[in-house]
Write a protein that holds these residues in place. Structure first.
Motif, mmCIF file in Angstrom:
data_model
loop_
_atom_site.group_PDB
_atom_site.id
_atom_site.type_symbol
_atom_site.label_atom_id
_atom_site.label_comp_id
_atom_site.label_asym_id
_atom_site.label_seq_id
_atom_site.Cartn_x
_atom_site.Cartn_y
_atom_site.Cartn_z
ATOM 1 N N MET A 213 6.697 27.286 -67.976
ATOM 2 C CA MET A 213 6.800 26.718 -69.293
ATOM 3 C C MET A 213 8.069 27.191 -69.994
ATOM 4 N N HIS A 214 8.386 28.464 -69.808
ATOM 5 C CA HIS A 214 9.581 28.991 -70.448
ATOM 6 C C HIS A 214 10.834 28.342 -69.884
ATOM 7 N N LYS A 215 10.831 28.060 -68.582
ATOM 8 C CA LYS A 215 11.983 27.430 -67.941
ATOM 9 C C LYS A 215 12.186 26.005 -68.468
ATOM 10 N N THR A 216 11.089 25.300 -68.720
ATOM 11 C CA THR A 216 11.182 23.934 -69.243
ATOM 12 C C THR A 216 11.819 23.934 -70.624
ATOM 13 N N ARG A 217 11.419 24.877 -71.460
ATOM 14 C CA ARG A 217 12.017 24.955 -72.799
ATOM 15 C C ARG A 217 13.507 25.280 -72.728
ATOM 16 N N SER A 218 13.885 26.128 -71.807
ATOM 17 C CA SER A 218 15.297 26.465 -71.653
ATOM 18 C C SER A 218 16.105 25.247 -71.211
ATOM 19 N N ILE A 219 15.539 24.465 -70.314
ATOM 20 C CA ILE A 219 16.231 23.259 -69.846
ATOM 21 C C ILE A 219 16.370 22.252 -70.980
ATOM 22 N N VAL A 220 15.285 22.068 -71.744
ATOM 23 C CA VAL A 220 15.330 21.126 -72.873
ATOM 24 C C VAL A 220 16.327 21.606 -73.921
ATOM 25 N N LEU A 221 16.353 22.906 -74.182
ATOM 26 C CA LEU A 221 17.311 23.451 -75.140
ATOM 27 C C LEU A 221 18.747 23.221 -74.680
ATOM 28 N N ALA A 222 19.005 23.423 -73.393
ATOM 29 C CA ALA A 222 20.346 23.181 -72.858
ATOM 30 C C ALA A 222 20.719 21.701 -72.973
ATOM 31 N N LEU A 223 19.757 20.806 -72.711
ATOM 32 C CA LEU A 223 20.026 19.370 -72.860
ATOM 33 C C LEU A 223 20.298 19.007 -74.322
ATOM 34 N N LEU A 224 19.563 19.606 -75.245
ATOM 35 C CA LEU A 224 19.796 19.324 -76.661
ATOM 36 C C LEU A 224 21.166 19.808 -77.114
ATOM 37 N N ILE A 225 21.571 20.966 -76.634
ATOM 38 C CA ILE A 225 22.914 21.461 -76.958
ATOM 39 C C ILE A 225 23.969 20.545 -76.363
ATOM 40 N N GLY A 226 23.748 20.092 -75.129
ATOM 41 C CA GLY A 226 24.682 19.159 -74.501
ATOM 42 C C GLY A 226 24.761 17.836 -75.249
ATOM 43 N N LEU A 227 23.617 17.321 -75.703
ATOM 44 C CA LEU A 227 23.628 16.073 -76.481
ATOM 45 C C LEU A 227 24.335 16.251 -77.816
ATOM 46 N N THR A 228 24.182 17.432 -78.417
ATOM 47 C CA THR A 228 24.873 17.707 -79.677
ATOM 48 C C THR A 228 26.383 17.745 -79.464
ATOM 49 N N LEU A 229 26.816 18.387 -78.398
ATOM 50 C CA LEU A 229 28.251 18.422 -78.098
ATOM 51 C C LEU A 229 28.781 17.033 -77.774
ATOM 52 N N LEU A 230 28.004 16.245 -77.061
ATOM 53 C CA LEU A 230 28.399 14.874 -76.755
ATOM 54 C C LEU A 230 28.500 14.040 -78.026
ATOM 55 N N SER A 231 27.580 14.239 -78.954
ATOM 56 C CA SER A 231 27.646 13.528 -80.235
ATOM 57 C C SER A 231 28.906 13.904 -81.007
ATOM 58 N N ALA A 232 29.259 15.179 -80.969
ATOM 59 C CA ALA A 232 30.470 15.629 -81.654
ATOM 60 C C ALA A 232 31.717 15.009 -81.034
ATOM 61 N N MET A 233 31.747 14.927 -79.711
ATOM 62 C CA MET A 233 32.912 14.334 -79.047
ATOM 63 C C MET A 233 33.000 12.840 -79.318
ATOM 64 N N VAL A 234 31.856 12.162 -79.342
ATOM 65 C CA VAL A 234 31.848 10.723 -79.600
ATOM 66 C C VAL A 234 32.273 10.448 -81.037
ATOM 67 N N SER A 235 31.855 11.298 -81.966
ATOM 68 C CA SER A 235 32.177 11.054 -83.378
ATOM 69 C C SER A 235 33.658 11.261 -83.679
ATOM 70 N N ASN A 236 34.369 11.999 -82.847
ATOM 71 C CA ASN A 236 35.800 12.194 -83.049
ATOM 72 C C ASN A 236 36.623 11.006 -82.563
ATOM 73 N N GLY A 237 36.007 10.094 -81.855
ATOM 74 C CA GLY A 237 36.706 8.921 -81.333
ATOM 75 C C GLY A 237 36.872 7.853 -82.394
ATOM 76 N N ALA A 238 37.126 6.648 -81.949
ATOM 77 C CA ALA A 238 37.313 5.516 -82.854
ATOM 78 C C ALA A 238 36.000 5.195 -83.553
ATOM 79 N N LYS A 239 36.090 4.831 -84.813
ATOM 80 C CA LYS A 239 34.899 4.514 -85.597
ATOM 81 C C LYS A 239 34.571 3.033 -85.454
ATOM 82 N N THR A 240 33.858 2.689 -84.411
ATOM 83 C CA THR A 240 33.435 1.312 -84.196
ATOM 84 C C THR A 240 31.916 1.261 -84.225
ATOM 85 N N TYR A 241 31.397 0.053 -84.216
ATOM 86 C CA TYR A 241 29.941 -0.104 -84.229
ATOM 87 C C TYR A 241 29.309 0.420 -82.949
ATOM 88 N N THR A 242 30.040 0.361 -81.869
ATOM 89 C CA THR A 242 29.513 0.858 -80.596
ATOM 90 C C THR A 242 29.332 2.365 -80.647
#
Length: 79
Positions: A1-30
């Motif tokens: 159970m602890h390993k699952t939470r660690s994996i989910v936490l790592a995925l959430l951090i990765g999604l947050t970083l991906l959101s930050a990188m996407v938001s620095n790009g062009a501001k389009t509807y996509t």
């Protein structure tokens, strides 16, 4: 159970970083739709794994997912 939470936490951090990188790009509807999609994935990860919603009653699971669908659809329509 602890390993699952660690994996989910790592995925959430990765999604947050991906959101930050996407938001620095062009501001389009996509990119705005992509940011909303990533936020939906993060919301599902937090609510089901850290708020223990995966063990909750079906009513609560459905109501959270319905709220998420309505809110994200409203945001996409407004944008």
């Amino acid at each position: 159970m602890h390993k699952t939470r660690s994996i989910v936490l790592a995925l959430l951090i990765g999604l947050t970083l991906l959101s930050a990188m996407v938001s620095n790009g062009a501001k389009t509807y996509t990119t705005l739709g992509l940011i909303i999609g990533l936020a939906v994935l993060k919301f599902i990860g937090v609510s089901f794994h850290f708020m223990e919603l995966k063990r909750a009653n079906v009513f609560w699971k459905g109501s959270i997912l319905m709220l998420l669908a309505l809110f994200s659809t409203a945001l996409i329509i407004i944008i």
